[in-house]
Design a protein around this motif. Structure first.
Motif, mmCIF file in Angstrom:
data_model
loop_
_atom_site.group_PDB
_atom_site.id
_atom_site.type_symbol
_atom_site.label_atom_id
_atom_site.label_comp_id
_atom_site.label_asym_id
_atom_site.label_seq_id
_atom_site.Cartn_x
_atom_site.Cartn_y
_atom_site.Cartn_z
ATOM 1 N N TYR A 141 0.824 -1.203 0.000
ATOM 2 C CA TYR A 141 0.000 0.000 0.000
ATOM 3 C C TYR A 141 0.861 1.258 0.000
ATOM 4 O O TYR A 141 0.516 2.268 -0.638
ATOM 5 N N ASP A 145 3.789 6.666 -0.783
ATOM 6 C CA ASP A 145 4.623 6.929 0.387
ATOM 7 C C ASP A 145 6.036 6.378 0.193
ATOM 8 O O ASP A 145 7.000 6.911 0.733
ATOM 9 N N GLU A 170 -10.352 6.245 1.616
ATOM 10 C CA GLU A 170 -9.414 5.169 1.288
ATOM 11 C C GLU A 170 -8.364 5.014 2.377
ATOM 12 O O GLU A 170 -8.048 3.889 2.811
ATOM 13 N N GLN A 171 -7.795 6.127 2.832
ATOM 14 C CA GLN A 171 -6.753 6.077 3.854
ATOM 15 C C GLN A 171 -7.288 5.516 5.165
ATOM 16 O O GLN A 171 -6.600 4.749 5.845
ATOM 17 N N LYS A 216 -5.219 16.052 -2.755
ATOM 18 C CA LYS A 216 -5.118 15.678 -1.350
ATOM 19 C C LYS A 216 -6.403 15.931 -0.572
ATOM 20 O O LYS A 216 -6.672 15.269 0.443
ATOM 21 N N CYS A 241 0.219 4.058 -2.773
ATOM 22 C CA CYS A 241 -0.224 5.435 -2.499
ATOM 23 C C CYS A 241 0.901 6.456 -2.655
ATOM 24 O O CYS A 241 0.661 7.661 -2.523
ATOM 25 N N SER A 243 -9.579 10.395 1.528
ATOM 26 C CA SER A 243 -9.622 10.282 2.992
ATOM 27 C C SER A 243 -10.292 8.975 3.405
ATOM 28 O O SER A 243 -9.848 8.304 4.348
ATOM 29 N N LYS A 299 -6.084 1.928 6.991
ATOM 30 C CA LYS A 299 -5.676 1.777 8.392
ATOM 31 C C LYS A 299 -6.441 0.648 9.068
ATOM 32 O O LYS A 299 -5.878 -0.102 9.872
#
Length: 586
Positions: A282, A288, A556-557, A548, A286, A554, A561
Motif C-alpha cells: 500500500y 509513500d 481510502e486512507q 489531497k 499510495c 480520505s 488503516k
C-alpha cells in the motif's frame, strides 16, 4: 476541491479519484514487473552483493580455493562508484561530506583517523539473503568507514555452498581472512562488524582467536537464545511448537542436501503479516514509498541463497535451540569455544525494542551468563558498550538512515575514543533532543540546528539484568532435549524413505516453486500479460494525481488503516495462541 453546488453528486471527485487510482494501480503493477525483471537479471549475473552497485571492490581471497573450501570470499572496498552521494540519500546536505568541519569528528579524534590506518572488516548475515545489506546504501556502515578514512574489507559469500561445508570450515576461512588483513596492515588489528547472524559468528571467532581482533560490533545479533522468557518470541515459539531441528533436516532432504534460504525469508515475513501483505504494497501504491527505493531494497530482499544441511543443522540445534555457545558447551573441530576467552577488546552491541528477531534480552543476556560480575569484565580488560534503540526494526538496525546517521556514525567514527575508556560496561544513549548525558551534535552549515544528543554513561551487569529479566533455563533445556529426540527419530525412521527419492531435478523444481520465487514468474515480463503493463506504463504516469483534499482519498486512507490493523490483530492473536500451545506442550 471539486465538490460544490454545481456538482451535488461529487462526480468531479469521483472521476478524479478513479483516474488517480488507475494511475497508482498502473505504477504499482509496473513496479512489481520491474522487480521481477530485476530478480531474473540479478539471478543471471550470479547474484553479486548489492553493495557492488555503490562501491568498487578488489577481490583479495576466494574461500572456494582453500584446503577446506567454503563459499566465502574476502574483498577490499576501494572507492565509491557514485561520487554524488546526495542524490542517493534524498539531498540531505548535512551528512555529506562527513569529513568537513564536523564537531563530532573533532570530538571523536577524527583528525587522526587517516594517520592511524585503522582497518574495518564488515560481515553481513548469511540468513537466507545474499550479502551486502550493511553496505547497500551510500550512507551505510561501509560508507561511514570510508568517510572516516579507514581501510575497509568485506566478507561476502556466494549463492551455493560448497557441498557438506560446515560452520567450522567457515570459521577457519574467516580466520585466514583476518590473518591476511593483518599481513596487509602490519601492527594493526581490525575492528570487525557483524550484522545479525554474522554477529555470533565473529564472537565465536573472537573467543577462539582473540588476538586477531581489535574490537567487535554486534548489530541485532542473537547470542543468548534462551533469553527473554519462554513466551515472548514468536519465531522461537513457532520452532518449538513444530518440534525443533527435525524440520530443518526434512527441508534439507527435500533440497537434496541444501537448505533453501527463501524459507527463512518467508519465516521472517510471517512475523509481521500486516507489513508483508498490506503496508509495504500500500505504501508503494499510495506513493509513500517511491518505486526506486522499493526496487533498491527488493533487489537484496529477493536474492535467495542456500546453506548446506550441515550448516543449518548446526546453527539450529547447537546454537538457537541448544544455546551451547552461551553455556560454554560449543565445540568446533573438537575445540571448546568458551566466550570467557574474550579479552583485551572493545565490544559494541546495538539492539532494539522494536526488533522481533533479536530483542534486547537475546542480544545482552549472555554477558550475565558468561562473566557474572562487573569485576570479571574489568579483569579481562573488556570495554563493553551497549545501545538500545526504542523502536527500530531488525533490518533497520543495519540499513536505517536514522540508525546509520546516529548509532553507526558514533560507533565507527568514535573508535579511538571508545578504546580510551576504562574497562567495564557502558551504555551509549542517543536522543532526538539533547539532555544529560549528552554531546550535542550540530548540523553542518547551520550551527543552530541540533540533530541529536549523544553520550556514554557508566553501566553495570545489574542494569543488563534489569533489561533482560529472568530466563527459565529448565523450560528451554526440555525443548532442546525434545528437539534432539524428534530429529533422531526423523533421521532413523523417516529419512531413509525420503532421501532416495529426491533427485537434484526434483529439489530444483521444489525450490523454484516456492512462493517467494514463483511470484516473480507471474509478476515479470516473462508473463505475457505483464507485457501489457509495460506497454501502458507511460500512459499510466500521465494520468492526473488524486487531489489531497478529495474526500474519497480520505475514505481510502481510513479503510487502509482498518485493514492494516485487522491483519495486525490476526498476527497478534496467532502469536498468542502459539505461545499458549507451547506452554501447554511443555
Amino acid at each position: 476541491m471539486c465538490y460544490n453546488v454545481f456538482d451535488p453528486w461529487g462526480l468531479c471527485d469521483l472521476s478524479s479519484y478513479c483516474l488517480g487510482s488507475l494511475r497508482r494501480s498502473g505504477i504499482l503493477l509496473n513496479t512489481l514487473r520491474q522487480r521481477g525483471d530485476a530478480y531474473f537479471k540479478h539471478l543471471e549475473n550470479g547474484q553479486p552483493p548489492v553493495l557492488f552497485d555503490s562501491f568498487a571492490i578488489e577481490e583479495v581471497m576466494d574461500g572456494r580455493t582453500f584446503v577446506r573450501p567454503v563459499n566465502y570470499a574476502l574483498v577490499k572496498i576501494i572507492d565509491r562508484r557514485k561520487q554524488d552521494r546526495r542524490e542517493n540519500d534524498g539531498g540531505d546536505e548535512r551528512v555529506f561530506p562527513v569529513s568537513e568541519n564536523r564537531q563530532e569528528d573533532r570530538r571523536m579524534g577524527k583528525e587522526n583517523a587517516v594517520e592511524s590506518q585503522r582497518v574495518f572488516v564488515i560481515i553481513d548475515p548469511r540468513a537466507g539473503h545474499g550479502p551486502g545489506i550493511g553496505g547497500s546504501k551510500e550512507l551505510s556502515q561501509i560508507g561511514l568507514a570510508l568517510d572516516y578514512g579507514y581501510e575497509v574489507y568485506f566478507v561476502m559469500f556466494f549463492p551455493e555452498p560448497v557441498p557438506h561445508q560446515k560452520v567450522a570450515d567457515v570459521e577457519a576461512a574467516e580466520i585466514i581472512f583476518l590473518e591476511e588483513v593483518a599481513r596487509r596492515h602490519p601492527g594493526t588489528k581490525p575492528s570487525v562488524i557483524g550484522n545479525c547472524q554474522a554477529g555470533w559468528a565473529i564472537v565465536l571467532l573472537a573467543a577462539d582467536r582473540p588476538e586477531l581482533v581489535n574490537g567487535i560490533s554486534l548489530n541485532g545479533s542473537p547470542l543468548s537464545y534462551w533469553g527473554g522468557g519462554n513466551t515472548s518470541h514468536p519465531m522461537r515459539n513457532n520452532g518449538t511448537l513444530l518440534g525443533g531441528v527435525w524440520l530443518a533436516s526434512f527441508l534439507s532432504d527435500l533440497g537434496n542436501g541444501r537448505f533453501d534460504g527463501s524459507r527463512i525469508v518467508s519465516g521472517f515475513e510471517s512475523l509481521n503479516p500486516a507489513n508483508t501483505w498490506w503496508t509495504k504494497l500500500y505504501g508503494l501504491y499510495c506513493g509513500d514509498n517511491s518505486p526506486e527505493r522499493y526496487l533498491e531494497f527488493e533487489k537484496w530482499w529477493n536474492g535467495f541463497f542456500y546453506m548446506s544441511e550441515e550448516e543449518i543443522h548446526f546453527i539450529a540445534q547447537e546454537l538457537f535451540i541448544g544455546n551451547k555457545l552461551e553455556r560454554g558447551e560449543l565445540r568446533l573441530d573438537g575445540r571448546l569455544i568458551d566466550l570467557k576467552n574474550l579479552k583485551n577488546m572493545v565490544i559494541q552491541i546495538l539492539c532494539s525494542y522494536g526488533d522481533n528477531i533479536t530483542p534486547p534480552p537475546q542480544a545482552l543476556a549472555w554477558l550475565l551468563k558468561v562473566f557474572g560480575t562487573d569485576e570479571e569484565i574489568i579483569k579481562r580488560k573488556l570495554i563493553i558498550i551497549f545501545s538500545i534503540d526504542p523502536d527500530v526494526g531488525h533490518l533497520g538496525i543495519f540499513v536505517g538512515k536514522k540508525v546509520c546517521d546516529r548509532h553507526h556514525r558514533e560507533s565507527i567514527g568514535g573508535t579511538e575514543a571508545l578504546e580510551n575508556l576504562s574497562p567495564g560496561i557502558y551504555e551509549a544513549i542517543t536522543k532526538d533532543t539533547p539532555g544529560k548525558p549528552s554531546e550535542i551534535v550540530y548540523a553542518e552549515g547551520n550551527p543552530g540546528e541540533i540533530l541529536y544528543g549523544f553520550g556514554i554513561v557508566k553501566s553495570s551487569l545489574s542494569r543488563i539484568q534489569e533489561i533482560c529479566g529472568p530466563t527459565d533455563e529448565l523450560f528451554f533445556a526440555k525443548a532442546a532435549e525434545m528437539s534432539e529426540k524428534a530429529d533422531a527419530s526423523y533421521c532413523t525412521f523417516i529419512r531413509p524413505w525420503i532421501k532416495p527419492w529426491i533427485t537434484e531435478g526434483m529439489a530444483k523444481f521444489g525450490q523454484e516453486s516456492s512462493f517467494p520465487r514463483l511470484q516473480h514468474q507471474f509478476l515479470s515480463s516473462r508473463n505475457p500479460w505483464m507485457q501489457l503493463v509495460k506497454f501502458w506504463a507511460p500512459w499510466f504516469s500521465c494520468l492526473p494525481k488524486i487531489e489531497k483534499d478529495n474526500p474519497l482519498l480520505s475514505m481510502e486512507q481510513a479503510t487502509a488503516k482498518v485493514i492494516q490493523a485487522t491483519i495486525g490483530l490476526y498476527g497478534e492473536n496467532r502469536d498468542s495462541i502459539v505461545a499458549q500451545l507451547q506452554a501447554l506442550k511443555n
